[in-house]
Design a protein around this motif. Structure first.
Motif, PDB file in Angstrom:
ATOM      1  N   TYR A   1      17.976  31.659 -55.364  1.00  0.00           N
ATOM      2  CA  TYR A   1      17.699  30.296 -54.942  1.00  0.00           C
ATOM      3  C   TYR A   1      16.247  30.017 -55.288  1.00  0.00           C
ATOM      4  O   TYR A   1      15.358  30.814 -54.975  1.00  0.00           O
ATOM      5  CB  TYR A   1      17.911  30.194 -53.428  1.00  0.00           C
ATOM      6  N   SER A   2      15.983  28.903 -55.989  1.00  0.00           N
ATOM      7  CA  SER A   2      14.592  28.622 -56.348  1.00  0.00           C
ATOM      8  C   SER A   2      14.361  27.142 -56.599  1.00  0.00           C
ATOM      9  O   SER A   2      15.308  26.369 -56.776  1.00  0.00           O
ATOM     10  CB  SER A   2      14.164  29.430 -57.579  1.00  0.00           C
ATOM     11  N   GLY A   3      13.085  26.789 -56.607  1.00  0.00           N
ATOM     12  CA  GLY A   3      12.641  25.441 -56.938  1.00  0.00           C
ATOM     13  C   GLY A   3      11.247  25.533 -57.523  1.00  0.00           C
ATOM     14  O   GLY A   3      10.629  26.607 -57.524  1.00  0.00           O
ATOM     15  N   TYR A   4      10.738  24.405 -58.011  1.00  0.00           N
ATOM     16  CA  TYR A   4       9.418  24.376 -58.643  1.00  0.00           C
ATOM     17  C   TYR A   4       8.571  23.243 -58.084  1.00  0.00           C
ATOM     18  O   TYR A   4       9.083  22.163 -57.792  1.00  0.00           O
ATOM     19  CB  TYR A   4       9.546  24.130 -60.148  1.00  0.00           C
ATOM     20  N   PHE A   5       7.257  23.506 -57.999  1.00  0.00           N
ATOM     21  CA  PHE A   5       6.301  22.442 -57.756  1.00  0.00           C
ATOM     22  C   PHE A   5       5.178  22.564 -58.775  1.00  0.00           C
ATOM     23  O   PHE A   5       4.972  23.619 -59.368  1.00  0.00           O
ATOM     24  CB  PHE A   5       5.754  22.466 -56.319  1.00  0.00           C
ATOM     25  N   ALA A   6       4.473  21.452 -58.980  1.00  0.00           N
ATOM     26  CA  ALA A   6       3.291  21.445 -59.834  1.00  0.00           C
ATOM     27  C   ALA A   6       2.078  21.243 -58.935  1.00  0.00           C
ATOM     28  O   ALA A   6       2.059  20.336 -58.101  1.00  0.00           O
ATOM     29  CB  ALA A   6       3.372  20.324 -60.868  1.00  0.00           C
ATOM     30  N   ASP A   7       1.067  22.102 -59.104  1.00  0.00           N
ATOM     31  CA  ASP A   7      -0.154  21.954 -58.316  1.00  0.00           C
ATOM     32  C   ASP A   7      -0.932  20.739 -58.825  1.00  0.00           C
ATOM     33  O   ASP A   7      -0.492  20.072 -59.775  1.00  0.00           O
ATOM     34  CB  ASP A   7      -0.965  23.251 -58.311  1.00  0.00           C
ATOM     35  N   PRO A   8      -2.058  20.392 -58.213  1.00  0.00           N
ATOM     36  CA  PRO A   8      -2.776  19.180 -58.627  1.00  0.00           C
ATOM     37  C   PRO A   8      -3.210  19.153 -60.094  1.00  0.00           C
ATOM     38  O   PRO A   8      -3.445  18.082 -60.644  1.00  0.00           O
ATOM     39  CB  PRO A   8      -3.994  19.158 -57.696  1.00  0.00           C
ATOM     40  N   ASP A   9      -3.271  20.315 -60.755  1.00  0.00           N
ATOM     41  CA  ASP A   9      -3.618  20.351 -62.171  1.00  0.00           C
ATOM     42  C   ASP A   9      -2.399  20.507 -63.064  1.00  0.00           C
ATOM     43  O   ASP A   9      -2.533  20.677 -64.279  1.00  0.00           O
ATOM     44  CB  ASP A   9      -4.616  21.478 -62.442  1.00  0.00           C
ATOM     45  N   GLY A  10      -1.213  20.462 -62.479  1.00  0.00           N
ATOM     46  CA  GLY A  10       0.014  20.528 -63.260  1.00  0.00           C
ATOM     47  C   GLY A  10       0.547  21.923 -63.511  1.00  0.00           C
ATOM     48  O   GLY A  10       1.545  22.083 -64.212  1.00  0.00           O
ATOM     49  N   TYR A  11      -0.092  22.961 -62.943  1.00  0.00           N
ATOM     50  CA  TYR A  11       0.441  24.303 -63.111  1.00  0.00           C
ATOM     51  C   TYR A  11       1.750  24.412 -62.348  1.00  0.00           C
ATOM     52  O   TYR A  11       1.843  24.023 -61.186  1.00  0.00           O
ATOM     53  CB  TYR A  11      -0.546  25.358 -62.605  1.00  0.00           C
ATOM     54  N   LEU A  12       2.765  24.950 -63.019  1.00  0.00           N
ATOM     55  CA  LEU A  12       4.083  25.063 -62.412  1.00  0.00           C
ATOM     56  C   LEU A  12       4.203  26.363 -61.629  1.00  0.00           C
ATOM     57  O   LEU A  12       3.915  27.439 -62.142  1.00  0.00           O
ATOM     58  CB  LEU A  12       5.170  25.031 -63.484  1.00  0.00           C
ATOM     59  N   TRP A  13       4.634  26.222 -60.399  1.00  0.00           N
ATOM     60  CA  TRP A  13       4.907  27.355 -59.527  1.00  0.00           C
ATOM     61  C   TRP A  13       6.392  27.350 -59.191  1.00  0.00           C
ATOM     62  O   TRP A  13       6.929  26.348 -58.734  1.00  0.00           O
ATOM     63  CB  TRP A  13       4.121  27.234 -58.225  1.00  0.00           C
ATOM     64  N   GLU A  14       7.048  28.466 -59.414  1.00  0.00           N
ATOM     65  CA  GLU A  14       8.414  28.648 -58.950  1.00  0.00           C
ATOM     66  C   GLU A  14       8.347  29.320 -57.590  1.00  0.00           C
ATOM     67  O   GLU A  14       7.601  30.281 -57.402  1.00  0.00           O
ATOM     68  CB  GLU A  14       9.203  29.534 -59.912  1.00  0.00           C
ATOM     69  N   VAL A  15       9.109  28.811 -56.646  1.00  0.00           N
ATOM     70  CA  VAL A  15       9.270  29.473 -55.354  1.00  0.00           C
ATOM     71  C   VAL A  15      10.704  29.963 -55.339  1.00  0.00           C
ATOM     72  O   VAL A  15      11.636  29.166 -55.514  1.00  0.00           O
ATOM     73  CB  VAL A  15       8.990  28.520 -54.170  1.00  0.00           C
ATOM     74  N   ALA A  16      10.885  31.271 -55.179  1.00  0.00           N
ATOM     75  CA  ALA A  16      12.218  31.846 -55.348  1.00  0.00           C
ATOM     76  C   ALA A  16      12.549  32.860 -54.265  1.00  0.00           C
ATOM     77  O   ALA A  16      11.673  33.532 -53.727  1.00  0.00           O
ATOM     78  CB  ALA A  16      12.318  32.525 -56.714  1.00  0.00           C
ATOM     79  N   HIS A  17      13.842  32.926 -53.986  1.00  0.00           N
ATOM     80  CA  HIS A  17      14.381  34.018 -53.174  1.00  0.00           C
ATOM     81  C   HIS A  17      15.388  34.749 -54.058  1.00  0.00           C
ATOM     82  O   HIS A  17      16.336  34.153 -54.548  1.00  0.00           O
ATOM     83  CB  HIS A  17      15.074  33.506 -51.917  1.00  0.00           C
ATOM     84  N   ASN A  18      15.127  36.040 -54.266  1.00  0.00           N
ATOM     85  CA  ASN A  18      16.056  36.876 -55.014  1.00  0.00           C
ATOM     86  C   ASN A  18      16.693  37.838 -54.014  1.00  0.00           C
ATOM     87  O   ASN A  18      16.060  38.797 -53.584  1.00  0.00           O
ATOM     88  CB  ASN A  18      15.319  37.654 -56.108  1.00  0.00           C
ATOM     89  N   PRO A  19      17.955  37.593 -53.636  1.00  0.00           N
ATOM     90  CA  PRO A  19      18.584  38.428 -52.617  1.00  0.00           C
ATOM     91  C   PRO A  19      18.876  39.846 -53.096  1.00  0.00           C
ATOM     92  O   PRO A  19      19.194  40.714 -52.297  1.00  0.00           O
ATOM     93  CB  PRO A  19      19.889  37.680 -52.310  1.00  0.00           C
TER      94      PRO A  19
END
Length: 131
Positions: A103-121
């Motif tokens: 399960y995962s999603g992405y956000f971009a920080d204020p400078d546009g760097y992409l961060w994936e937030v993930a749960h790998n069961p």
């Protein structure tokens, strides 16, 4: 160590502190460091970082790099994404089941760097709950 070239060092410091990243005691307006599990995150002005590396600073295209933060549950993915948005991030992809079974999603920080937030069961490699 991961170093991000950012537009506004102090604004980025605020953002990452709002996410709970532990800032080191290093005192500078031009660079900041956060101590992470096994590594550090450095924030440095984009122009200065490009100059230091000897490359042009016109990073207007996707660099092909994302950063990832692995968490312990699907619910924590959603909570972390919301925490990032509340701190000023742009939600790029809401948390959702993904093809590899996590399960995962992405956000971009204020400078546009992409961060994936993930749960790998299948391979959670983080702190264990001590309940």
């Amino acid at each position: 160590m991961i170093t991000l070239g950012v537009e506004d060092v102090q604004a980025s410091v605020w953002f990452y502190q709002a996410l709970g990243f532990p800032k080191t005691d290093f005192d500078s307006d031009d660079v900041a460091f956060f101590s992470l599990n096994g590594t550090w995150l450095g924030l440095y002005g984009r122009e200065d970082l490009a100059e230091d590396a000897g490359v042009p600073s016109d990073g207007g295209r996707f660099s092909g790099v994302t950063l990832a933060h692995n968490v312990e549950s699907d619910a924590l993915v959603d909570e972390t994404l919301q925490q990032a948005v509340d701190a000023g991030a742009k939600l790029v992809k809401p948390g959702q089941k993904v093809f590899w079974g996590g399960y995962s999603g992405y956000f971009a920080d204020p400078d546009g760097y992409l961060w994936e937030v993930a749960h790998n069961p299948f391979t959670w490699i983080g702190p264990k709950d001590e309940d």
